[in-house]
Enzyme design. Structure first.
Site, short mmCIF file in Angstrom:
data_model
loop_
_atom_site.label_atom_id
_atom_site.label_comp_id
_atom_site.label_asym_id
_atom_site.label_seq_id
_atom_site.Cartn_x
_atom_site.Cartn_y
_atom_site.Cartn_z
N ASP A 85 59.88 83.25 -4.27
CA ASP A 85 60.38 84.63 -4.27
C ASP A 85 60.58 85.09 -5.72
O ASP A 85 61.21 84.38 -6.51
CB ASP A 85 61.73 84.63 -3.51
CG ASP A 85 62.24 86.01 -3.18
OD1 ASP A 85 61.42 86.94 -3.08
OD2 ASP A 85 63.46 86.14 -3.00
N ASP B 35 56.32 88.74 -9.76
CA ASP B 35 57.04 90.01 -9.88
C ASP B 35 56.97 90.52 -11.31
O ASP B 35 57.77 90.16 -12.16
CB ASP B 35 58.50 89.83 -9.44
CG ASP B 35 59.28 91.14 -9.53
OD1 ASP B 35 58.66 92.17 -9.91
OD2 ASP B 35 60.48 91.15 -9.23
N HIS C 94 68.42 94.89 -3.54
CA HIS C 94 68.91 93.53 -3.31
C HIS C 94 70.43 93.49 -3.37
O HIS C 94 71.05 94.26 -4.11
CB HIS C 94 68.33 92.58 -4.37
CG HIS C 94 66.84 92.42 -4.30
ND1 HIS C 94 65.97 93.26 -4.94
CD2 HIS C 94 66.07 91.52 -3.64
CE1 HIS C 94 64.72 92.87 -4.69
NE2 HIS C 94 64.76 91.82 -3.89
P1 13P Z 1 68.83 90.61 0.07
O1 13P Z 1 69.53 89.59 -0.78
O2 13P Z 1 69.35 91.96 -0.17
O3 13P Z 1 68.79 90.23 1.49
O4 13P Z 1 67.30 90.67 -0.44
C1 13P Z 1 66.51 89.54 -0.23
C2 13P Z 1 65.23 89.68 -0.92
O5 13P Z 1 64.61 90.72 -0.93
C3 13P Z 1 64.69 88.48 -1.58
O6 13P Z 1 63.61 88.78 -2.38
#
Ligand code: 13P
Length: 273
Positions: free
Chosen positions: A79, A101, A173
């Protein structure tokens, strides 16, 4: 099945998959306990922070062992990868999917870096996700109405060859300062012309009805992190306030169950969209 094929399928059929961040054995177990009660698949994702915390090899080995033990079909995803070097390391140890990203860099640079990652991932048959637009990260200013534009998304996907694209459509986020209002028509417009599966970041705290509509309008991957972290820590705090127990194996299961309950809710929302 490769994740990129699964996402392409979902992009066509209008289905979505949950991508849940995990941080340790307990949160991973909590997620998989919830998935095990359904027939749904799961994307297990880690940020760079989690990779630093667990170690790269531990991350991969833990996920492989956990999926095997729970008899669940799942994919491991990086991620918000910030560099090509990290992406390369993750691919080398066996990640199924990576996000690069470069969304905070100028557009041309984002395209150039993302294209490099797509080329790199080819021989691994890995799924590649990128981000276009401003989705506030933890601690960044929320709102501002800077959304991803359909033509831009289409051109970006075509120029890079990505499999999945995170779009800015009203989410952020972390915890929301004001209730989120997803740009549902915008999601539909982007979906209509963009050759990549669309990803909703910042899905924690988004009301169920909005999540369902987002899926119905073209979102294929839903990212949840903050809600799981919060469920785990809130539950743990309550338990610790009530006990002096030092056997952590007796203390953690309740918090793990809180993550399971939370993930079960998200899976129900996604499957009923
Ligand atoms: P949240 O922490 O707001 O749920 O977002 C998760 C996210 O998009 C991880 O990339």
């Amino acid at each position: 099945m490769l994740l990129k094929d699964k996402l392409a399928q979902f992009n066509q059929s209008g289905h979505a998959i949950l991508a849940a961040n995990f941080y340790n054995f307990e949160t991973l177990t909590g997620i998989l306990n919830a998935v095990g009660d359904t027939s749904q698949d799961i994307i297990l994702q880690v940020s760079e922070g989690t990779i630093q915390y667990l170690g790269l090899e531990m991350t991969v080995d833990m996920v492989r062992a956990a999926l095997k033990q729970h008899e669940i079909c799942g994919w491991l995803h990086l991620d918000h990868g910030s560099s090509i070097e990290l992406v390369q390391q993750c691919l080398d140890v066996g990640f199924d999917s990576v996000m690069i990203d470069a969304s905070e860099k100028p557009l041309e640079e984002n395209i150039k870096i993302t294209r490099q990652v797509v080329r790199l991932a080819e021989s691994y048959q890995a799924n590649v996700e990128a981000e276009l637009g401003y989705i506030a990260k933890l601690g960044q200013h929320q709102g501002g109405n800077i959304y991803t534009q359909p033509e831009e998304a289409k051109n970006f996907a075509e120029a890079t060859g990505i499999n999945a694209l995170a779009i800015a459509v009203g989410t952020a986020h972390g915890f929301y300062k004001d209730p989120p209002h997803l740009q549902l028509d915008l999601i539909a417009s982007i979906h209509a012309i963009t050759p990549a599966a669309l990803v909703l970041h910042g899905a924690s705290g988004v009301p169920a009805e909005q999540l369902k509509k987002a899926i119905n309008n073209g979102i294929s991957k839903i990212n949840v992190a903050t809600d799981s972290k919060n469920a785990f820590m809130q539950s743990l705090k309550v338990t610790l306030n009530k006990t002096d127990e030092i056997d952590l194996r007796l203390v953690f299961p309740k918090a793990t169950k809180a993550v399971s309950d939370l993930i079960a809710q998200k899976l129900t929302i996604i499957s009923s969209a």
